[in-house]
Design an enzyme around this catalytic site. Sequence first.
Site, mmCIF file in Angstrom:
data_model
loop_
_atom_site.group_PDB
_atom_site.id
_atom_site.type_symbol
_atom_site.label_atom_id
_atom_site.label_comp_id
_atom_site.label_asym_id
_atom_site.label_seq_id
_atom_site.Cartn_x
_atom_site.Cartn_y
_atom_site.Cartn_z
ATOM 1 N N GLY A 272 -20.852 -30.159 9.423
ATOM 2 C CA GLY A 272 -20.760 -31.054 8.268
ATOM 3 C C GLY A 272 -21.328 -32.413 8.618
ATOM 4 O O GLY A 272 -21.035 -32.954 9.692
ATOM 5 N N GLY B 64 -21.310 -35.402 6.563
ATOM 6 C CA GLY B 64 -20.876 -36.554 5.767
ATOM 7 C C GLY B 64 -20.529 -37.695 6.722
ATOM 8 O O GLY B 64 -20.957 -37.707 7.882
ATOM 9 N N LEU B 65 -19.744 -38.644 6.247
ATOM 10 C CA LEU B 65 -19.411 -39.798 7.089
ATOM 11 C C LEU B 65 -18.722 -39.377 8.375
ATOM 12 O O LEU B 65 -19.039 -39.872 9.458
ATOM 13 C CB LEU B 65 -18.514 -40.769 6.309
ATOM 14 C CG LEU B 65 -19.206 -41.601 5.233
ATOM 15 C CD1 LEU B 65 -18.179 -42.410 4.442
ATOM 16 C CD2 LEU B 65 -20.240 -42.530 5.870
ATOM 17 N N ALA B 66 -17.775 -38.452 8.288
ATOM 18 C CA ALA B 66 -17.031 -38.044 9.483
ATOM 19 C C ALA B 66 -17.956 -37.339 10.471
ATOM 20 O O ALA B 66 -17.937 -37.629 11.673
ATOM 21 C CB ALA B 66 -15.866 -37.132 9.088
ATOM 22 N N GLY B 67 -18.779 -36.420 9.980
ATOM 23 C CA GLY B 67 -19.649 -35.648 10.855
ATOM 24 C C GLY B 67 -20.707 -36.503 11.536
ATOM 25 O O GLY B 67 -20.928 -36.403 12.741
ATOM 26 N N HIS C 60 -6.875 -38.454 -9.753
ATOM 27 C CA HIS C 60 -7.273 -39.783 -10.222
ATOM 28 C C HIS C 60 -6.981 -39.826 -11.716
ATOM 29 O O HIS C 60 -7.359 -38.910 -12.447
ATOM 30 C CB HIS C 60 -8.747 -40.057 -9.942
ATOM 31 C CG HIS C 60 -9.067 -41.518 -10.034
ATOM 32 N ND1 HIS C 60 -9.195 -42.166 -11.233
ATOM 33 C CD2 HIS C 60 -9.223 -42.459 -9.072
ATOM 34 C CE1 HIS C 60 -9.436 -43.451 -10.998
ATOM 35 N NE2 HIS C 60 -9.456 -43.652 -9.701
ATOM 36 N N SER D 121 -13.707 -45.773 -12.288
ATOM 37 C CA SER D 121 -12.927 -46.436 -11.236
ATOM 38 C C SER D 121 -11.874 -47.377 -11.814
ATOM 39 O O SER D 121 -11.944 -47.795 -12.977
ATOM 40 C CB SER D 121 -13.851 -47.182 -10.276
ATOM 41 O OG SER D 121 -13.961 -48.523 -10.678
ATOM 42 N N ARG E 46 -2.061 -44.867 -8.779
ATOM 43 C CA ARG E 46 -2.742 -43.701 -9.345
ATOM 44 C C ARG E 46 -1.801 -42.577 -9.769
ATOM 45 O O ARG E 46 -1.957 -42.008 -10.849
ATOM 46 C CB ARG E 46 -3.714 -43.109 -8.317
ATOM 47 C CG ARG E 46 -4.924 -43.955 -8.130
ATOM 48 C CD ARG E 46 -5.842 -43.378 -7.084
ATOM 49 N NE ARG E 46 -6.914 -44.357 -6.866
ATOM 50 C CZ ARG E 46 -7.898 -44.208 -5.998
ATOM 51 N NH1 ARG E 46 -7.965 -43.145 -5.243
ATOM 52 N NH2 ARG E 46 -8.815 -45.130 -5.881
ATOM 53 N N ARG F 167 -2.809 -41.026 -0.510
ATOM 54 C CA ARG F 167 -3.816 -41.858 0.140
ATOM 55 C C ARG F 167 -3.990 -43.154 -0.616
ATOM 56 O O ARG F 167 -4.079 -43.183 -1.835
ATOM 57 C CB ARG F 167 -5.151 -41.125 0.159
ATOM 58 C CG ARG F 167 -6.313 -41.992 0.559
ATOM 59 C CD ARG F 167 -7.644 -41.317 0.284
ATOM 60 N NE ARG F 167 -7.946 -41.232 -1.122
ATOM 61 C CZ ARG F 167 -9.035 -41.759 -1.699
ATOM 62 N NH1 ARG F 167 -9.907 -42.410 -0.966
ATOM 63 N NH2 ARG F 167 -9.256 -41.634 -2.979
HETATM 64 C C1 LIG Z 1 -16.242 -39.991 -6.830
HETATM 65 C C2 LIG Z 1 -15.584 -40.330 -5.518
HETATM 66 C C3 LIG Z 1 -15.368 -41.659 -5.172
HETATM 67 C C4 LIG Z 1 -14.752 -41.986 -3.967
HETATM 68 N N1 LIG Z 1 -14.575 -43.309 -3.662
HETATM 69 C C5 LIG Z 1 -14.030 -43.642 -2.475
HETATM 70 C C6 LIG Z 1 -13.897 -45.010 -2.096
HETATM 71 O O1 LIG Z 1 -14.289 -45.918 -2.826
HETATM 72 N N2 LIG Z 1 -13.350 -45.298 -0.896
HETATM 73 C C7 LIG Z 1 -12.927 -44.319 -0.037
HETATM 74 O O2 LIG Z 1 -12.443 -44.644 1.042
HETATM 75 N N3 LIG Z 1 -13.050 -43.025 -0.373
HETATM 76 C C8 LIG Z 1 -13.589 -42.649 -1.554
HETATM 77 N N4 LIG Z 1 -13.729 -41.321 -1.880
HETATM 78 C C9 LIG Z 1 -13.354 -40.298 -0.883
HETATM 79 C C10 LIG Z 1 -14.348 -40.236 0.253
HETATM 80 O O3 LIG Z 1 -15.652 -40.364 -0.253
HETATM 81 C C11 LIG Z 1 -14.278 -38.930 1.042
HETATM 82 O O4 LIG Z 1 -12.973 -38.632 1.353
HETATM 83 C C12 LIG Z 1 -15.035 -39.032 2.365
HETATM 84 O O5 LIG Z 1 -16.328 -39.524 2.163
HETATM 85 C C13 LIG Z 1 -15.081 -37.674 3.027
HETATM 86 O O6 LIG Z 1 -16.028 -37.682 4.076
HETATM 87 P P1 LIG Z 1 -16.184 -36.406 5.009
HETATM 88 O O7 LIG Z 1 -17.255 -36.734 5.976
HETATM 89 O O8 LIG Z 1 -14.889 -35.999 5.528
HETATM 90 O O9 LIG Z 1 -16.640 -35.224 4.038
HETATM 91 P P2 LIG Z 1 -17.892 -34.984 3.067
HETATM 92 O O10 LIG Z 1 -18.667 -36.213 2.830
HETATM 93 O O11 LIG Z 1 -17.369 -34.252 1.912
HETATM 94 O O12 LIG Z 1 -18.848 -34.055 3.925
HETATM 95 C C14 LIG Z 1 -18.548 -32.709 4.165
HETATM 96 C C15 LIG Z 1 -19.716 -32.068 4.856
HETATM 97 O O13 LIG Z 1 -19.398 -30.723 5.225
HETATM 98 C C16 LIG Z 1 -20.451 -29.871 4.842
HETATM 99 N N5 LIG Z 1 -19.956 -28.493 4.668
HETATM 100 C C17 LIG Z 1 -19.127 -28.006 3.714
HETATM 101 N N6 LIG Z 1 -18.975 -26.670 3.880
HETATM 102 C C18 LIG Z 1 -19.730 -26.316 4.964
HETATM 103 C C19 LIG Z 1 -19.989 -25.084 5.632
HETATM 104 N N7 LIG Z 1 -19.450 -23.921 5.245
HETATM 105 N N8 LIG Z 1 -20.807 -25.102 6.696
HETATM 106 C C20 LIG Z 1 -21.375 -26.264 7.129
HETATM 107 N N9 LIG Z 1 -21.148 -27.442 6.548
HETATM 108 C C21 LIG Z 1 -20.339 -27.478 5.479
HETATM 109 C C22 LIG Z 1 -20.969 -30.519 3.570
HETATM 110 O O14 LIG Z 1 -22.241 -30.076 3.257
HETATM 111 C C23 LIG Z 1 -20.951 -31.978 3.973
HETATM 112 O O15 LIG Z 1 -22.071 -32.287 4.750
HETATM 113 C C24 LIG Z 1 -14.337 -40.966 -3.087
HETATM 114 C C25 LIG Z 1 -14.556 -39.632 -3.417
HETATM 115 C C26 LIG Z 1 -15.167 -39.311 -4.624
HETATM 116 C C27 LIG Z 1 -15.378 -37.880 -4.955
#
Ligand SMILES: Cc1cc2nc3c(=O)[nH]c(=O)nc-3n(C[C@H](O)[C@H](O)[C@H](O)COP(=O)(O)OP(=O)(O)OC[C@H]3O[C@@H](n4cnc5c(N)ncnc54)[C@H](O)[C@@H]3O)c2cc1C
Lengths: 571, 229
Positions: free
Chosen positions: A8, A10-13, A253, A267, A302, A402
Amino acid sequence: MKTILVIGNGLAGMTAAIRAAELGCSVILAAPTEPNRSQSVMASGGINAALNTKGEDDSPAQHAEDTLRAGCGLADPQAVQEMTEATPQIIEVLSRRGVVFDRDQTVAVNPLYLDGTEKGADVLKAGNIALRNFGGQKKKRTAYAKSGIGMQLVTAIMTELRRYQAEGRVTSLYRRKFVSPVFAAGRCAGAVFENTVTGSLETVQADAVIAASGGMGGLFDRHTGSDLSDGSVTAALFAKGAAAANLEMIQYHPTTISTPAKNMLVSEAARGEGGRLFTMRDGKRWYFMEEWYPEGGNLMPRDVVSRAIHKVCKDGFGLDGKYQVGLELETLPKETVSEKLKEISELAKTYLGIDASHEFIPVSPAIHYFMGGLYVDRFHRTTLPGVYAAGECACQYHGANRLGANSTLGAIYGGRVAAETAAREAEGVSAGEFAKAAEAEEAAIRDRLSLHRAVTREINAVRRLKQLMSSSLGIIRDEAELQAGLLELAGISPRDVYAPKNHTADAILFEDKLLLARAILSSALARKESRGGHARADYPQTDEAFCKVTVAEWNGSDVQVRFDEIGRVFA
Amino acid sequence: MKGTISVKRDGKWVTFSGEYEATTPVTVILSELNSRDPLLDVKGREVEPIEWECSCGQKVCGACAMVINGTPRLACSTFFGEAGPDIRLEPLSKFPLIADLKVDRTQMYDSLSEMKLWLDEGVDAKVRNIDLQYASASCMLCGCCLEICPNYTGRGKFFGAAGMNACFRIADQLDGAAKRARLKEFARHGDSGCSKSLSCGQVCPQNIPLAVLISRMNRDRIISRFIRD
Ligand SMILES: Cc1cc2nc3c(=O)[nH]c(=O)nc-3n(C[C@H](O)[C@H](O)[C@H](O)COP(=O)(O)OP(=O)(O)OC[C@H]3O[C@@H](n4cnc5c(N)ncnc54)[C@H](O)[C@@H]3O)c2cc1C
Ligand code: SF4
Ligand code: SF4
Ligand code: FES
């Protein structure tokens, strides 16, 4: 050199990958798409940090206190304190890595800039990172970037990742879907992916694996996030014995717009700027939040707002007889709607054809965030040796609820911690041992696939699962609904599901998702109380006996749920 | 409202019929088609589900970019009412095709690496162009600008608007020699190949002010010739 596999991007990965590379590991970052397609890019409001630049005497300790209060007793105090203490430094690093935060004010030190000299320009000083108020926190503590913090964070971190890739310290694999972990000598030694271009299974060997696969929105009908975050990795690991925690803690939300495609977040800023929630009663606008909560009014937390809207609609007062109420912005000054709430007005215009400066926006609550997920300790170890988890897929920092703007932080901080623990503990097997185990795992996957019959296409099976999950796990649940959900779930035959070519593994991931769904419903059933993101009509009180972590586990034949003390550390 | 959806598959059109609301986005139409089991084209022949990409569903991630009725656009913000009743969907043509409407946009990311678009070390925030930096960082790397560009082929050394846009933020955040190096990359991979037709700005779903960014970098390049560290 140790090899770390991150699943994955995203930010964490991305953060985990960069941190592991900094620590000298060789990193493989695998995901179905490029980083900026992940749900992280959607974050809008901001990221919390007690920078204490507003003369409000803020501190990491108070940030921790607010986080723990929102978590209603279920967050691990030590993990939270460690995070909030590290936070000001993290924001400083993000800023130096080029994240374009909004700034307080700017000071033109050298007016020479006006005649175009670069040196003059460079002494223009940026002001402090701007901080705004956000739900559940008394102090200004949320750093932001207009209304797109996610995009700014992802772009800057992706920029840094690019350097690590160019130096050969991180290898990015796209169009890879995680299907299963590979175990050798009692530890996770890598994973099997489906290559979604060729449809073939591919194995990756590693000395440690970090899951950073996001939340579980894709298991539910109406949610604000991306369907790519579908809980598939969580499900596949759960099916291999990883424990999952607090799965029933789901944040709704209160204000989303319902469009033909999905629900989209409106928001808190809308209500922060004076927007009012109402519905119709006796032919007049009834501002129920203001009537019920004279002090907090429309800006209550919320969960309170979501439950109030739910009640209004269940009592038959939904606007036009639908599950929705009105968000009144049309009485605000026109510039507020068109400038300060620009994104919201544009969303309403594009997706509902509504001009928010003249008409109200119909809104309803929808699923937004998962506090629960893979059970991790404060070092981000899962219960499977060699597997770590961070970000929304992991159950950490948020307890039962959260705080807004804490999850991007949890993903970035958690990604770092997971990488540090993984780098420290990584311990591989020989290539030969891995090859043997990987071959066996691939064979097992093919065996499982061969049992599937082409009856229901996966997209339709998922649709049914989503509807079931959303109707059983509403804002307020009860025993009957949850039992009905479990019963319906038991009626779905996993092996009647098939997926199109090059995505055939989706069919077995669907099997795993059914197990995870069962675990979510069973966890909600077991927690016979109301707390944070879990409200039971039949158990409306908070019960101190449940101030524990809900732990769900698959033992190969049954989903079992137990309650653990908070703050356990896995050896 | 009744209509047809034609999808380019291996160079040929496959056409489906359906009935949709004016407010239905193309993403929802594609999901609906893929949920038909079996999926039959207008001639009643069974065909494979359509390959396409989508993530956010609301104009943030760039995944769903494709050519709709001849114009590169995002499927999640193109509606049946405006694009219908007969909609033609094609993959972006400047990227290697994966299948149907799905392409591999890695080359766009690789070109940013080739221009060394990163910060070599931490930087102090600059406020000179903070709004432009924000806009530049909002690029979804969707590829619409590259699709419309008369000069971008995907093979040469010209990286198009997406490349120039990314160059802007990095160059703007850097100083001295590092900045000059990125401005040189901009000249080599951007400005020298760009004929300033500005079609890119017209299709950019994020409305990034590409023309402004390009002219700022050109100005900075001229200034930088007179600067010694
Ligand atoms: C509309 C919206 C607004 C938000 N606003 C805020 C905010 O203002 N402030 C805040 O702190 N948080 C906010 N959040 C929450 C926050 O964005 C998320 O919790 C956070 O970004 C999650 O990051 P992550 O890296 O854990 O996961 P994600 O960004 O969800 O990344 C997950 C990754 O895993 C990959 N993946 C999934 N399944 C598989 C698989 N089978 N094999 C390989 N890869 C896979 C995906 O492709 C992706 O790359 C918001 C969320 C939403 C939906
Ligand atoms: S201005 Fe024209 S040539 Fe230059 S990048 Fe844009 S579309 Fe291409
Ligand atoms: S500049 Fe605009 S059109 Fe080009 S890739 Fe970025 S967002 Fe897409
Ligand atoms: S799906 Fe993200 S922009 Fe269309």
